[in-house]
Design a protein around this motif. Structure first.
Motif, PDB file in Angstrom:
ATOM      1  N   ALA A   1      -2.686 -82.982 -32.913  1.00 22.70           N
ATOM      2  CA  ALA A   1      -2.095 -82.085 -31.919  1.00 22.70           C
ATOM      3  C   ALA A   1      -2.275 -80.624 -32.302  1.00 22.70           C
ATOM      4  O   ALA A   1      -2.466 -79.762 -31.440  1.00 22.70           O
ATOM      5  N   ARG A   2      -2.234 -80.347 -33.589  1.00 25.04           N
ATOM      6  CA  ARG A   2      -2.281 -78.954 -34.050  1.00 25.04           C
ATOM      7  C   ARG A   2      -3.681 -78.353 -33.966  1.00 25.04           C
ATOM      8  O   ARG A   2      -3.843 -77.181 -33.604  1.00 25.04           O
ATOM      9  N   PHE A   3      -4.699 -79.148 -34.281  1.00 21.26           N
ATOM     10  CA  PHE A   3      -6.039 -78.583 -34.420  1.00 21.26           C
ATOM     11  C   PHE A   3      -6.974 -78.882 -33.247  1.00 21.26           C
ATOM     12  O   PHE A   3      -7.970 -78.178 -33.083  1.00 21.26           O
TER      13      PHE A   3
ATOM     14  N   GLY B   1       9.505 -82.167 -33.975  1.00 18.21           N
ATOM     15  CA  GLY B   1      10.117 -80.939 -34.446  1.00 18.21           C
ATOM     16  C   GLY B   1       9.174 -79.775 -34.237  1.00 18.21           C
ATOM     17  O   GLY B   1       8.073 -79.937 -33.701  1.00 18.21           O
ATOM     18  N   GLU B   2       9.590 -78.598 -34.683  1.00 21.58           N
ATOM     19  CA  GLU B   2       8.772 -77.407 -34.489  1.00 21.58           C
ATOM     20  C   GLU B   2       8.809 -76.543 -35.736  1.00 21.58           C
ATOM     21  O   GLU B   2       9.856 -76.395 -36.379  1.00 21.58           O
ATOM     22  N   ARG B   3       7.656 -76.001 -36.083  1.00 19.79           N
ATOM     23  CA  ARG B   3       7.534 -75.089 -37.214  1.00 19.79           C
ATOM     24  C   ARG B   3       6.556 -73.997 -36.825  1.00 19.79           C
ATOM     25  O   ARG B   3       5.423 -74.278 -36.437  1.00 19.79           O
ATOM     26  N   ALA B   4       6.999 -72.749 -36.888  1.00 21.79           N
ATOM     27  CA  ALA B   4       6.143 -71.596 -36.563  1.00 21.79           C
ATOM     28  C   ALA B   4       5.522 -71.736 -35.177  1.00 21.79           C
ATOM     29  O   ALA B   4       4.352 -71.409 -34.973  1.00 21.79           O
TER      30      ALA B   4
ATOM     31  N   THR C   1       4.313 -77.864 -32.848  1.00 21.25           N
ATOM     32  CA  THR C   1       5.044 -79.124 -32.877  1.00 21.25           C
ATOM     33  C   THR C   1       4.507 -80.034 -33.968  1.00 21.25           C
ATOM     34  O   THR C   1       3.304 -80.129 -34.183  1.00 21.25           O
ATOM     35  N   TYR C   2       5.419 -80.700 -34.661  1.00 20.93           N
ATOM     36  CA  TYR C   2       5.000 -81.769 -35.563  1.00 20.93           C
ATOM     37  C   TYR C   2       5.653 -83.059 -35.111  1.00 20.93           C
ATOM     38  O   TYR C   2       6.703 -83.065 -34.459  1.00 20.93           O
ATOM     39  N   LEU C   3       4.983 -84.175 -35.420  1.00 23.22           N
ATOM     40  CA  LEU C   3       5.410 -85.475 -34.928  1.00 23.22           C
ATOM     41  C   LEU C   3       5.415 -86.482 -36.062  1.00 23.22           C
ATOM     42  O   LEU C   3       4.476 -86.525 -36.866  1.00 23.22           O
ATOM     43  N   LEU C   4       6.450 -87.291 -36.109  1.00 21.69           N
ATOM     44  CA  LEU C   4       6.562 -88.319 -37.123  1.00 21.69           C
ATOM     45  C   LEU C   4       6.808 -89.668 -36.454  1.00 21.69           C
ATOM     46  O   LEU C   4       7.674 -89.774 -35.581  1.00 21.69           O
TER      47      LEU C   4
END
Length: 270
Positions: free
Chosen positions: A202-204, A242-245, A248-251
């Motif tokens: 998702a990030r890249f 969740g969210e950082r900077a 979104t991050y996903l677990l």
């Protein structure tokens, strides 16, 4: 170059691995190919690379089939990093990376100046220059994967297809390889990368393609593709988000509940 896969079907024995898959990738795109084990990701990547012939359907390269382009030209324009790529030959790192220049070399000819420059760029990008003289078989699994990535980068093709290039890497090198792939796309190449880490996907990746049961379940931006219902259907899990900077991050959090008729249902957050 643009790759256009149309109505791709692949069967291995009694197993139907791909079922009517369509996928187009153009210059400058970074596409994350995601899905559970056995969804057909690696098979689709081999079909795109021209390594695996589809049982039905066609793959076009700038509107032409591979036979109209020729093996040598296709090898120059499409670089393929296989998931199970081995590098156990008694060759130095530099020699293995130089294999990426074979489509450009005449029989029995040595490396040209252009070849040496491409090899140097690829080794620098993949950060394998410090052990360029070491025999590949003496490297760790993660180091060997970076060498094989450098070999693919040395092709300097229009399209880069990478099957799980970060699977054997530590967290730092996972981030560095993903950043390298994104930079490759920003320079104009089309990049398709098979991933299991949904956060990095998702990030890249500017676009995700989610396979499930040999079909494309979703294709588009990460926030749409990784909707709860799609993740539940494709992976059988719920996600914690969740969210950082601002990202979104996903677990993967827990298996989805299965109803009495065998349908998956997303559990409510507690």
């Amino acid at each position: 170059m643009r790759i256009d896969a149309r109505d791709i079907h692949v069967r291995f024995g009694d197993a139907q691995v791909l079922r009517g898959v369509a996928l187009a990738v153009g210059p400058g795109e970074m596409v994350g190919l995601i899905g559970a084990n056995g969804a057909g990701k690696s098979t689709l990547l081999r079909v795109l690379a021209g390594v695996q012939a589809p049982g039905e359907g066609a793959v076009l390269y700038d509107g032409r089939p591979s036979r109209a382009i020729g093996e040598r030209e296709l090898a120059r324009r499409v670089a393929f990093l296989a998931q199970d790529g081995e590098a156990l030959w008694p060759l130095s790192v530099a020699a293995v990376v130089a294999l990426g220049r074979l489509p450009y070399r005449r029989p029995f000819a040595g490396l040209s100046a252009a070849d040496r420059a491409a090899v140097g760029r690829a080794m620098g990008a993949a950060e394998v220059k410090p052990f360029r003289e070491r025999v590949v078989g003496t490297l760790s699994g993660g180091e060997r994967m970076r060498v094989l990535l450098a070999r693919a980068l040395a092709v300097e093709g229009d399209i880069l297809l990478a099957d799980e290039p970060i699977a054997a890497l530590d967290p730092l090198h996972q981030l560095q390889v993903m950043a390298l792939l994104r930079a490759t796309a920003r320079r104009g190449a089309g990049v398709v990368v098979v991933l299991h880490d949904l956060t990095l996907a998702a990030r890249f990746c500017g676009r995700l393609v989610l396979l499930s049961g040999g079909r494309v379940l979703a294709d588009g931006p990460a926030e749409a593709v990784l909707a709860d219902a799609n993740v539940a259907e494709a992976y059988g899990v719920t996600l914690a988000r969740g969210e950082r900077a601002g990202e979104t991050y996903l677990l993967p959090w827990e298996p989805v509940a299965v109803g009495c008729h065998g349908h998956a249902h997303i559990r409510e957050e507690r």
